[in-house]
Structures are given as structure tokens and as C-alpha cells.
Design an enzyme around this catalytic site. Sequence first.
Site, PDB file in Angstrom:
ATOM      1  N   GLU A   4      -1.860   5.143  13.629  1.00  0.00           N
ATOM      2  CA  GLU A   4      -1.423   6.289  12.826  1.00  0.00           C
ATOM      3  C   GLU A   4      -1.717   7.606  13.535  1.00  0.00           C
ATOM      4  OE1 GLU A   4      -1.817   8.317   8.399  1.00  0.00           O
ATOM      5  OE2 GLU A   4      -3.204   6.720   8.965  1.00  0.00           O
ATOM      6  N   CYS A  26       0.804  -1.221   0.000  1.00  0.00           N
ATOM      7  CA  CYS A  26       0.000   0.000   0.000  1.00  0.00           C
ATOM      8  C   CYS A  26       0.836   1.269   0.000  1.00  0.00           C
ATOM      9  CB  CYS A  26      -0.928   0.001   1.216  1.00  0.00           C
ATOM     10  SG  CYS A  26      -1.815  -1.548   1.440  1.00  0.00           S
ATOM     11  N   LYS A  50      -9.766   7.760   2.064  1.00  0.00           N
ATOM     12  CA  LYS A  50     -10.219   6.399   1.787  1.00  0.00           C
ATOM     13  C   LYS A  50     -11.667   6.190   2.232  1.00  0.00           C
ATOM     14  CE  LYS A  50      -5.636   4.200   1.917  1.00  0.00           C
ATOM     15  NZ  LYS A  50      -4.821   5.395   2.210  1.00  0.00           N
ATOM     16  N   PHE A  79       1.770  -3.332   3.980  1.00  0.00           N
ATOM     17  CA  PHE A  79       2.147  -4.637   4.510  1.00  0.00           C
ATOM     18  C   PHE A  79       3.652  -4.828   4.315  1.00  0.00           C
ATOM     19  CE2 PHE A  79      -2.060  -7.254   4.136  1.00  0.00           C
ATOM     20  CZ  PHE A  79      -2.632  -6.439   5.100  1.00  0.00           C
ATOM     21  N   HIS A  88      -9.723   1.814  -0.606  1.00  0.00           N
ATOM     22  CA  HIS A  88      -8.265   1.672  -0.525  1.00  0.00           C
ATOM     23  C   HIS A  88      -7.728   1.223  -1.873  1.00  0.00           C
ATOM     24  CE1 HIS A  88      -4.309   1.018   0.687  1.00  0.00           C
ATOM     25  NE2 HIS A  88      -4.465   0.237   1.741  1.00  0.00           N
ATOM     26  N   HIS A 108      -3.139   7.906   5.963  1.00  0.00           N
ATOM     27  CA  HIS A 108      -3.283   6.583   5.356  1.00  0.00           C
ATOM     28  C   HIS A 108      -4.601   5.950   5.786  1.00  0.00           C
ATOM     29  CE1 HIS A 108      -2.120   2.755   3.645  1.00  0.00           C
ATOM     30  NE2 HIS A 108      -2.312   2.151   4.806  1.00  0.00           N
TER      31      HIS A 108
END
Length: 404
Positions: A310, A159, A328, A392, A333, A299
Amino acid sequence: MSVVITGMGATTPLGGDVASLWQGVLDGRSGVRRVDDLLRGFALPTVIAAPMAVSPDTVLPRVQARRLDRAEQAALVAAREAWADAGNPGAEPERVAVVIGTGIGGVSTALAQDDLIEEQGPGRISPLTIPMMMPNGPAAWVSIELGARAGTFTTASACASGAEALSLGVRLIRDGDADVVIAGGVESCIEPLIVAGFAQARTLSKRNDDPERASRPFDAGRDGFVLGEGAGVLILEREEFAAARGARVHGRLAGFGVTADAHHITGPDPAGTGQIRAIRAAVAAAGLTAADVDHVNCHATSTVVGDLGEAAAIQAALGDHVVLTAPKSGLGHLVGGAGAVESILTVLTVRDGVIPPTLNLESKAPEVKLDVVAGEPRAQKVRAAICNSFGFGGQNVSLLFTSA
């Protein structure tokens, strides 16, 4: 050496260009819907996603589109818009590079051709299978389309891929390898296998009966992210080159930070040290202080753990004064495309002095102490803004944008 942004292009769940993307987020529209048609009848726990609003194969010439994977199509559409928006920079081909990130690449082609070989045998496989499924396909086609010969690169950091592509673009310019870099990210993977994999990992929202309200970053009732697809491309230029040709400048990519958690293959470091270091590195690279940063485009995917981590990392790195948003909530996403598309939104926020709202933020999680814009856009002068992308593998990228 200063790096400026002279062109932007996008195709997203909110529209087929940057103008529709920007208006869509300001209007608080959602691109999330049921996608039973795309999931081909499989009984999946999640049947919602955010497909591109304008299918890229309807924009490209039919013969060309048939030779490309959907991700390659999207990258080309976004790159063409960005190049035109930049006014065709006119650099020597040997001074133009391409960096397009993707998390997975041509997975739609790979799955379709696998079905074909099982049903009809190897003799029916397309001779274009490999160039359509290879992860560097989007970057390669953009290079061919625009005649970029300074190097063609593909970042693959889940991502964070699109954001990492932009950071590499800055490095190429600062190292003197290019005057112009076509940089961005793309993903198109709304496929039963991908949805099932994320669902088994318990990362997707299950609000199938209320798609537009499913993605709800920072909300107390969030239950997972919504998969989206799309592409974003920015034209980065060495400032002196852009000035010499009289280019219009949207903003500056003034700093970046790239770090690794080295903690877990899917879960972020609960201490948030990697995210904090990435944010602080971006600020330092721009020659600024935390007090100079007014806004963070988060994010924030709408997962139970990730959003809180975050928010805490931002507060630790920048303080209590920054204002957040989480696109998002309406886009879903976009995986490898997320960082590039959201960088475009961050540039526009700084340029136009307006912060888009976060959708579906009805009851902010009590652990989130910072101000999150919700309901309506907020007019506010933004001197500097961070765009976060975390992937990830524990990969963290923070980009810092300032005005032109």
C-alpha cells in the site's frame, strides 16, 4: 453533482459514539485486549482482539436487541447517531436509501444456532435465525428503523465493504435515485471459528502478552493484524437538498475509485496496479490532481506484505508529499466496518485540520519512504484526503474527501 456529509455515527473499540472514537484516536488509545472470554476456551494461537467498547445490546431496548444479531445491533446504534447528527433530514421516504456493507454478516447467530441444533435438535432453533444471520439484515433493519424506501443495498466485498457502500451511496445520489443515503459498514465476528481461520492463514498478530502494542502498521516488527468489531454510518446528501434545509455539512465525498486486482483470492497484486488505479480514479473523479491530496488514511492492517504494497502504491499514485496515518493500530481491523469508520476519521481530519497518530510505530520499515504520523497528533491543514480500503478477492476502494 456534489455529495455532502451531514451526519456521522459509530460504535467502535474506542467508544460508543463518534466523539469517543475521535478523542480516542487523538489520545492514542488502543481498544485491543485479551478476549479469552469470547473465544470460549479454545486453544488458539491468537487470543487478542478489539471488541466494541460499549456493547450495542446495552444501548438498544432489551426486547429489540434480543431479535437482532450483534452486527445488526451495531448498525442500528451507528445509524441512529448519524441520523440525529444530520438533524433528521426530512426527505420523502421514497428519496432515502440505505447501503450498509458487511464482510460476513450475522455469523455469531449462525454459529450459535448451529451449536443449538447439534445439542438440542432442530426444534430448538430460533424462528428469527434467518433474519438475524442474513448479510442484508443490518441494512434492512436500518431501512425499517428510519423509513428509507428508495432502496436497501448490501455491499459484501470483505474488508472493502464499508467503503464500497459509500461509493454506491454517491452513485445513487448522482444517478438521481435518492436525495439522502444512509451509508456505512459493520462487522461483529470475534468468534473462535473466525479467529482460527485467520490464524491458520497466518494473518493475525501473536503478541498475546502485549495486546495494545500488537497492531503496528508500517513498523518493522509488525507480525499481523488484530481483529476488531464495530460500525460506522454516514449520512450522504445531494448538496442542493442539504442546502435547502440548512443542514450543517461536515465535508464532501468528492470522488471514489473502485477496482479489482484479478490476481489472487487473498493476496494483493504485488505490482499494486489495482490500488494505484483506485487512488488515481478517486482523484480524477473529484476533479483534482495528485498535488492537491495532502493526506491518506491507510488501509494498513499491520501485515508483513500488505503494508509495504500500500505504501508503494500511494507513493506511485500521489507522490512523496502525502502524509499517512493508520488507525487500525488502535482500532484493530473492523473488516466490513473498517472503511466506514475510517472514512469518519478522514472527514474529521479534513474538517478539524489534525491528523491522528499511528500507534506502535517504533521503527518504521525501511521500505516505507513516506511520512507516517506517529507519537502525537499533527496539526495540519488538509485540503483533500484519501481513505483506502482493500479486501480479500482483490477488491480496492479509495474515497476522496474534501472540506465543506
